[in-house]
Design a protein around this motif. Structure first.
Motif, PDB file in Angstrom:
ATOM      1  N   GLU A  22       0.846  -1.187   0.000  1.00 41.41           N
ATOM      2  CA  GLU A  22       0.000   0.000   0.000  1.00 41.41           C
ATOM      3  C   GLU A  22       0.887   1.245   0.000  1.00 41.41           C
ATOM      4  OE1 GLU A  22      -2.601  -0.265   3.298  1.00 41.41           O
ATOM      5  OE2 GLU A  22      -3.852  -1.823   2.402  1.00 41.41           O
ATOM      6  N   ARG A  24       0.910   5.357   0.571  1.00 34.81           N
ATOM      7  CA  ARG A  24       0.220   6.541   1.093  1.00 34.81           C
ATOM      8  C   ARG A  24       0.827   7.778   0.478  1.00 34.81           C
ATOM      9  NH1 ARG A  24      -4.754   7.199   2.997  1.00 34.81           N
ATOM     10  NH2 ARG A  24      -4.916   9.119   4.198  1.00 34.81           N
ATOM     11  N   SER A  50      -5.269  -2.574  -4.165  1.00 35.08           N
ATOM     12  CA  SER A  50      -5.123  -1.891  -2.879  1.00 35.08           C
ATOM     13  C   SER A  50      -6.048  -0.674  -2.818  1.00 35.08           C
ATOM     14  CB  SER A  50      -3.674  -1.439  -2.672  1.00 35.08           C
ATOM     15  OG  SER A  50      -3.580  -0.624  -1.518  1.00 35.08           O
ATOM     16  N   LYS A  52      -6.705   1.335  -0.456  1.00 39.03           N
ATOM     17  CA  LYS A  52      -6.123   2.487   0.224  1.00 39.03           C
ATOM     18  C   LYS A  52      -5.167   3.257  -0.681  1.00 39.03           C
ATOM     19  CE  LYS A  52      -6.557   0.970   5.022  1.00 39.03           C
ATOM     20  NZ  LYS A  52      -5.847   0.664   6.291  1.00 39.03           N
ATOM     21  N   SER A  53      -4.402   2.522  -1.503  1.00 39.46           N
ATOM     22  CA  SER A  53      -3.471   3.200  -2.411  1.00 39.46           C
ATOM     23  C   SER A  53      -4.229   4.012  -3.446  1.00 39.46           C
ATOM     24  CB  SER A  53      -2.572   2.165  -3.098  1.00 39.46           C
ATOM     25  OG  SER A  53      -1.741   1.522  -2.170  1.00 39.46           O
ATOM     26  N   HIS A  55      -7.294   5.149  -3.201  1.00 42.43           N
ATOM     27  CA  HIS A  55      -7.942   6.245  -2.468  1.00 42.43           C
ATOM     28  C   HIS A  55      -6.952   7.389  -2.235  1.00 42.43           C
ATOM     29  CE1 HIS A  55      -9.549   8.410   1.012  1.00 42.43           C
ATOM     30  NE2 HIS A  55     -10.745   7.885   0.744  1.00 42.43           N
ATOM     31  N   SER A  56      -5.728   7.040  -1.855  1.00 40.55           N
ATOM     32  CA  SER A  56      -4.706   8.043  -1.580  1.00 40.55           C
ATOM     33  C   SER A  56      -4.338   8.817  -2.834  1.00 40.55           C
ATOM     34  CB  SER A  56      -3.474   7.363  -0.988  1.00 40.55           C
ATOM     35  OG  SER A  56      -2.488   8.311  -0.645  1.00 40.55           O
ATOM     36  N   GLN A  91     -16.732   6.278  -0.382  1.00 41.37           N
ATOM     37  CA  GLN A  91     -15.560   7.081  -0.061  1.00 41.37           C
ATOM     38  C   GLN A  91     -14.914   7.663  -1.314  1.00 41.37           C
ATOM     39  OE1 GLN A  91     -16.151   4.045   1.222  1.00 41.37           O
ATOM     40  NE2 GLN A  91     -16.635   4.685   3.339  1.00 41.37           N
TER      41      GLN A  91
END
Length: 700
Positions: A22, A24, A50, A52-53, A55-56, A91
């Motif tokens: 992931e 950030r 991923s 989160k990746s 999303h970031s 999100q």
């Protein structure tokens, strides 16, 4: 040696790839670096696997710390629509919704919300709903907002604090403050965000008094507030003129070390300036570490509104030495200051700057330009500015009507009023003041009577004291002194000092002693210390040879401690405004100016000028009266203009009092002898002198 045996679940699969790490991504990343990061994530396979990746990356692209630009939005949308990514979620949608809101595109945020409802299995969450309600606030769309509220109720999201605060703000911003207040009152535990939502709603609605009352209520119940609250309330105090609460906020801010907040300091500068506390406003302004255009504009506007127009222009000059560029709000204040001072050259520079920078000619800015040129006696330029405006409102039409009236073009002003009605623009009560002034300055008595009756009969506008004053002035100037007197006695509202002063002024022109005495008798209880009223009656006595009575009035002034307002004339040269007073003794070039005055008087005497010593001071010897009238402030300013301006250039003056008979006669001859156009704005109107004639036709 014994060998440890790992459980099967702990052994890596021989075929499955290792999970992508992931990543950030900081939101301060520059847009130029995003493609490189995007490529790295594609190569690692993190985009698809991923959440989160992804999303970031999307958040860093759509919501960078330094602000969302069209390029950021475009890249974020392509990434959202086309790039390999994990399954859609609320999100991810929320990131784009917030980005559209930040970039000022609430309609696109609403489109994404509809897309979520119609084409995906993703359900909007409380954050989505809160953001969409903010979109409705921005668009002032109450109907859509109610629909979003219905969805929130159906999904059980309406009790969420974010949603509830956004609902309160939406209703108040869209003008339904009753519904907003009902929701607000229903909240048992109100946090600072809840209070701010209601305060911000009233603020956006322009309900300045309600904002101040809300804050008073917060103080009474000990409700929490923050810097956002204080910015709104301080600004509202300025608009509402509530200096008491404003000062409390100022003291609180300084006591708690919050002056470093530029928005809050700017709001306080604006509040102090609008409440007339200019010294305090300037102290705060000077202490600010950095000032944006809003702070500069607030301070300049404060000086202008307080009639400290020289200070406004001086501060504008300081602003030009900084890297802060003025906006249309700054320019409106500067133009207003120029209009008051008659600073035409500075006003022209502002107009040139507006065109050069491509600033949109809004109704307010365009109207300020029309007003500037009209108040500087350039009525043709005012007409050009008027015609160049893409949109005009009643104030624009009114500014030009009043400008034509004060520049001696009364019939054109009435024709413009007819054009205004043909354009279906409703006149205001101020418009009719301009119309009646046009009739008064051009001796259009019948037209004035007709328009005075028409304003209530045809437009439902009840005359105010100013309209009655215009009618008294109209009748008095035309010599109808008895009719003007009986008009005052028949007024349905109590006449004030200005009404009686208009009659007294007319009595001076037409040498009516009896009604002049009665007018002053009525004025004294209303405004006992106005020197001009005593001077007018003294002049009436002098005009009919009653010198003892004239001297008696002057002695009464001395006994009452009333000092005569000195004549003051302004002239602008090369962007600098010079000030002259009658009998001036302070000007650094005084000797040269007096020599030029003597030369000027000799020249116009050869053309037939005879000094009118009735306008001389009564406290000087008879032999000195001619010298006294030769040193009136406008004669000094004209002499200075002849000395400094290039041959043939127009001389433009602004005087604080009515031009006297002697200066009027002298200026007509100066314009002829020196072949100059001389434009004088006195307390009542403009005089355009050219070739020995005046635009007022000796009727002022």
């Amino acid at each position: 040696m014994a060998t440890a045996v790992l459980p099967a679940a702990a052994l890596p699969s021989p075929t499955a790839p290792a999970p992508a790490p992931e990543l950030r991504i900081p939101r301060r990343v520059a847009l130029c670096d995003v493609p490189q990061l995007h490529a790295a994530l594609l190569k690692s396979g993190a985009l698809a696997t991923s959440p989160k990746s992804f999303h970031s990356l999307l958040e860093a692209t759509a919501l960078p710390d330094h602000g969302t630009t069209p390029a950021h939005l475009a890249y974020a949308l392509r990434l959202f629509r086309l790039g390999p990514r994990p399954p859609l979620s609320a999100q991810l949608y929320n990131i784009l919704v917030r980005a559209f809101l930040r970039a000022g595109h609430p309609e696109d945020a609403l489109y994404l919300f509809v897309e979520m409802l119609d084409t995906t299995d993703v359900k909007p969450d409380q954050h989505t709903v809160a953001c969409i309600l903010k979109s409705c606030s921005s668009m002032c769309s109450l109907v859509v907002g109610r629909g979003v509220q219905a969805y929130a109720v159906k999904r059980g999201l309406v009790l969420d604090q974010f949603v509830l605060n956004s609902l309160i703000h939406m209703y108040a911003s869209c003008g339904d403050v009753v519904a907003a207040q009902v929701l607000f009152d229903a909240v048992e535990e109100k946090g600072v965000v809840t209070w701010n939502a209601m305060v911000a709603g009233y603020f956006k609605n322009g309900s300045w008094g309600k904002v101040v009352e809300m804050f008073k209520g917060m103080l009474q119940v000990g409700a929490p507030f923050d810097e956002v609250t204080l910015v709104s309330v301080a600004t509202a105090c300025g608009r509402a003129g509530d200096a008491r609460i404003g000062k409390w906020i100022g003291e609180y801010v300084e006591k708690n070390g919050m002056v470093g907040n530029r928005n809050l300091a700017t709001a306080l500068v604006d509040m102090y300036a609008k409440c007339g506390e200019l010294d305090e406003a300037r102290r705060l302004f000077d202490g600010m570490r950095s000032r944006d255009v809003v702070a500069w504009s607030a301070m300049i506007s404060g000086y202008t509104q307080a009639d400290q127009c020289r200070e406004a222009l001086n501060l504008f000059s300081e602003m030009q030495a900084t890297e802060v560029s003025p906006n249309d709000v700054t320019m409106v204040s500067v133009l207003s200051a120029c209009a008051v001072l008659g600073a035409l050259e500075t006003g022209k520079w502002v107009h040139s700057y507006v065109r050069r920078k491509g600033l949109p000619l809004s109704v307010v800015l365009g109207t300020a330009l029309v007003d500037l040129y009209a108040k500087c006696g350039c009525i043709d330029s005012a007409i050009e500015a008027f015609k160049s405006m893409p949109l005009r409102n009643s104030w624009t039409w009114t500014a030009l009507i009043k400008g034509m009236a004060s520049n001696g073009r009364g019939r054109e002003a009435l024709e413009l009023f007819s054009s205004m009605r043909e354009a279906n623009v409703e006149p205001t009560d101020v418009t009719f003041i301009g119309v009646l002034l046009a009739c008064s300055h051009s001796c259009l008595v019948e037209e004035g009577r007709r328009h005075f009756i028409s304003m209530s009969q045809d437009y439902g506008i009840q005359p105010r004291i100013e309209h009655y004053g215009c009618m008294v002035d109209l009748l008095g100037r035309a010599g109808l002194i008895d009719e003007a007197y009986h008009f005052i006695k028949a007024m349905p509202i109590e006449p004030n000092a200005i009404i009686w002063r208009a009659l007294l002024s007319a009595c001076t022109v037409h040498k009516n002693v009896d009604i002049g005495e009665e007018a002053l008798k009525q004025i004294i209880p209303l405004d006992p210390s106005h020197s001009g009223d005593y001077i007018l009656l003294s002049n009436i006595y002098a005009s009919v040879g009653r010198w003892k009575d004239a001297a008696m009035v002057r002695r009464e002034m001395d006994m009452r401690g009333i000092e005569k307002i000195p004549g003051c004339t302004l002239i602008e040269l090369d962007g600098t405004v010079f000030e002259f007073f009658a009998q001036d003794s302070d000007h650094p070039q005084l000797r040269e100016i007096y020599e030029k005055v003597e030369e000027m008087i000799k020249s116009i005497k050869m053309a037939g000028y005879v000094p009118n010593t009735d306008d001389a001071r009564l406290d000087v010897d008879e032999n000195d009266k001619e010298v006294s009238v030769s040193r009136h402030s406008e004669k000094l300013a004209i002499a200075f203009g002849l000395m400094k301006l290039r041959p043939g250039a127009t001389i433009r003056l602004s005087k604080n009092l009515r031009v006297c008979m002697d200066c009027h006669s002298a200026t007509k001859l100066i314009s002829k002898v020196y072949n100059r156009e001389i434009v004088v704005r006195d307390r009542n109107r403009f005089h355009h002198f050219k070739d020995g004639y005046c635009s007022c036709n000796d009727y002022w």
